[in-house]
Design an enzyme around this catalytic site. Structure first.
Site, PDB file in Angstrom:
ATOM      1  CG  HIS A  87      34.195   6.016  25.053  1.00  0.00           C
ATOM      2  ND1 HIS A  87      32.844   5.852  24.828  1.00  0.00           N
ATOM      3  CD2 HIS A  87      34.349   6.075  26.401  1.00  0.00           C
ATOM      4  CE1 HIS A  87      32.205   5.813  25.994  1.00  0.00           C
ATOM      5  NE2 HIS A  87      33.093   5.946  26.956  1.00  0.00           N
ATOM      6  NE  ARG A 107      33.107  15.986  30.030  1.00  0.00           N
ATOM      7  CZ  ARG A 107      32.968  14.669  30.282  1.00  0.00           C
ATOM      8  NH1 ARG A 107      32.181  14.261  31.251  1.00  0.00           N
ATOM      9  NH2 ARG A 107      33.621  13.774  29.581  1.00  0.00           N
ATOM     10  CG  ASP A 163      31.470  -0.623  32.201  1.00  0.00           C
ATOM     11  OD1 ASP A 163      30.825  -0.951  33.206  1.00  0.00           O
ATOM     12  OD2 ASP A 163      32.002   0.493  32.057  1.00  0.00           O
ATOM     13  CD  GLN A 212      27.727   6.700  33.023  1.00  0.00           C
ATOM     14  OE1 GLN A 212      27.124   5.893  32.312  1.00  0.00           O
ATOM     15  NE2 GLN A 212      28.963   7.082  32.773  1.00  0.00           N
ATOM     16  CB  THR A 253      33.656   2.612  25.672  1.00  0.00           C
ATOM     17  OG1 THR A 253      32.851   2.515  26.838  1.00  0.00           O
ATOM     18  CG2 THR A 253      32.842   2.270  24.449  1.00  0.00           C
TER      19      THR A 253
END
Lengths: 418, 418
Positions: free
Chosen positions: A135, A144, A235, A242, A351
């Site tokens: 994850h 990124r 979640d 986010q 996750t």
């Protein structure tokens, strides 16, 4: 000799005599209380206590099971909670007639479908880890640098952050799509509105069962003594909110609108047969994170999306054993600085993604940032979660004829509030 | 006509008849209970209730003040808590003889120095904001890009994150230097040990007084109705641990080992005379963050470092009015996604730094990452906090002869535990 029960337990039931998870239930005629699930029944522990089945536990308060949370019960310690479970296991065995033939049997066994399951614990503090390498790698590649997807600290510590305890809710309670700020790369200024990228995250969470004082640390060796049991944990994440908010202090409004859990707490003791070796950790971890035994568990996990009025489609098949960082390391890390824990803290795994594309534990990864929509069985496709969709997570462990499951966490997404 | 009290209140006392903060105290002979501070006395509200001074509040439970936390009292709502404070204010006025001449007076007034102050509330969830532009700019200059110190989202929202509620402690309790992982730029691999860069952060925190349900939001207009009062907040920070862990999910072990607060909760009503205009916000904020009145408060703040056995040195003079984002905006932002709040949540401001070097609210900024050590009055210098140092924070508002203060939060740093 396999154990069987005089209570009928379907072959694919999660709630076998090997499991016996604890939960808080109520019904039209019953106030909130502690029960243990078996098959499609709940054993009302308050009735067993009233009828004297726990007399060997002389320290049990008379109202210990007539509570709206497990915290006080758990706080009695594993010597008590294990013994209660053992006594119930004994009473439920095929060959044991003391409850089966007792006049209280009808009162002691409640139909699961007549009960409403409540939050099993009052959560003090909630921590979310980020312990799946697959994850963390996937997210790093998308957001990124694909060449350096894992950040430098990731293999040295179980990275985690604090989440919101107030908005953790049990299975069955719908959530509203959250509103918030987002700013896509093509936008000059942030905008405000309902999230356009609502996602789930497939996680397991453990619940702590024993407190520490400030300044104390828990070793990996002792960590499991501080863990009462596990629940499935969704979640919920609003990816657009986010993405805009999380640098530099981490997720906040993109997560804290809701987290959904399965209501039955599977005791760590019930998972013992499914203990396995975790992934090899390289580079070697610092001494306080080293383990002398296995702390990974082979738990099969699934996620389904069910559009309103249609059949569910399975979108993910994963396994808890994929986690790079284990629960003992998570707890040792969390407390190595002296951070104190309380009974009823919840610590989620992060996750749980595997190596294959169908094992990714979020829509973000499954549909790869919206570039590979998932096809649903009765038509339509999903990049993220739509209004009206119900997200269902299931989990179970199975080995040598022994099955221990979590039931499910299912939550429907309603449109954003006006 | 200024108000005065028949209880002696020193000229520089924080606890004037205009203030009347609430707290939880106990003593050798008294179990934990709710008190109001005036001068160097505590009014034991349970005694006043017993003696019938609150009879006009017919709904007050008989044991409402015999609690070890303010939560249940606060939950009665502002109509009750304000009235209790007004009644006490009336009883304490110079010209009022009903308590002054009452036989219970000796029992109702406890000497502050004979009392131990406890945590004023059971904190449900704790959130830390990051609302000082000067602090965010300083940190951005030191750790990221001096040319682009403020991140793109910073002026669009009050950035915040969830912290650890379990380790919030009242003034007077020493803390141990935390241990953890760190990796300085010159190190090839992370190392483990006591933090070498232990820091304070000067903050104020508000305590929520009214709950919301999941899915509900609070407008900036209504926000102050949900705020009970304020305390001083020292957000202890281990800079070396924080620097290595915080990307991408934010601060965790670098913060969660301890946060220290002042024990007296100053009601928001007591701060009304000190309401001022906050800084101009540019660019214009989104509609849900716009305010129709001022929500900044002119509160003078100071930090002292006191080495073991030596005199304290004042190292920082700051002011709460410097905050770019105000409390109404913080609460509106926190709930805009439907995140629910409970009575007793704590929301801290983030480090309160001003424009001048002596107004920076952390050692990180004051000694500029260790490059400009601070000189202490009785010799020695500090880049960060040493073992044996006590960090003391004070705060008060003063205007037109009215003074309302917070007392102090003072906590000593002990060496790391073996």
């Amino acid at each position: 000799m396999p154990m069987t029960s005089w209570v009928q337990v379907a072959k694919d039931s999660d709630f076998t005599i090997y499991n016996l998870p604890f939960g808080i239930f109520q019904s039209k005629r019953l106030s909130p209380r502690i029960g243990i699930a078996i098959g499609d029944k709940i054993v009302d522990l308050s009735v067993l206590h009233e009828e004297g089945f726990f007399t060997e536990l002389s320290q049990l308060p008379h109202d210990v099971f007539l509570k709206d949370a497990l915290n006080d019960f758990i706080a009695l310690g594993k010597s008590v909670t294990r013994k209660v479970r053992e006594i119930v296991q004994g009473l439920l065995r095929e060959e044991n007639e003391s409850l089966k033939e007792h006049q209280c049997r009808g009162k002691a066994l409640v139909n699961l479908k007549e009960a409403t399951m409540l939050m099993p614990v009052k959560v003090g503090d909630y921590t979310d880890f980020y312990s799946s390498m697959e994850h963390a790698t996937n997210v790093g590649m998308m957001f990124r640098d694909p060449e350096n997807a894992l950040l430098p600290n990731w293999k040295h510590m179980p990275v985690g952050y604090h989440g919101r305890a107030s908005s953790i809710i049990p299975s069955g309670i719908p959530i509203h799509r959250p509103k918030g700020q987002y700013k896509d790369p093509n936008m000059e200024n942030p905008d405000f509105g309902p999230s356009r990228r609502l996602d789930f995250e497939l996680e397991l969470a453990f619940i702590t069962g024993r407190p520490t004082k400030m300044g104390e640390s828990i070793s990996t060796k002792d960590a499991e003594d501080f863990i009462f049991g596990f629940v499935l944990f969704n979640d919920w994440s609003a990816r657009d909110i986010q993405a805009w908010e999380y640098v530099p202090l981490g997720p906040f409004l993109g997560k804290n609108f809701a987290s959904s859990i399965s209501p039955w707490v599977v005791p760590i003791e019930a998972l013992e047969p499914f203990r396995v070796n975790g992934p090899k950790q390289e580079p070697e971890v610092l001494p306080y994170l080293q383990c002398i035994k296995d702390h990974a568990f082979d738990i099969h996990l699934e996620v389904f999306i069910q559009p309103d009025g249609l059949k569910p489609t399975k979108v993910c098949t994963s396994n808890f054993k994929f986690m790079y960082w284990n629960i003992a390391q998570q707890l040792a890390h969390h407390t190595v600085n002296g951070c104190n824990i309380n009974v009823g803290d919840m610590m989620a795994s992060g996750t749980i993604s595997g190596l294959t594309q169908d094992s990714y534990g979020s829509m973000l990864e499954l549909a790869w940032k919206g570039t590979k929509p998932l096809q649903l069985e009765e038509g339509g496709e999903r990049k993220f979660i739509n209004d009206g969709d119900t997200v269902i997570m299931k989990g179970y462990a199975e080995k040598g004829g022994v099955r221990v499951g979590f039931g499910e966490v299912a939550s429907k997404v309603l449109s954003a509030k006006e």
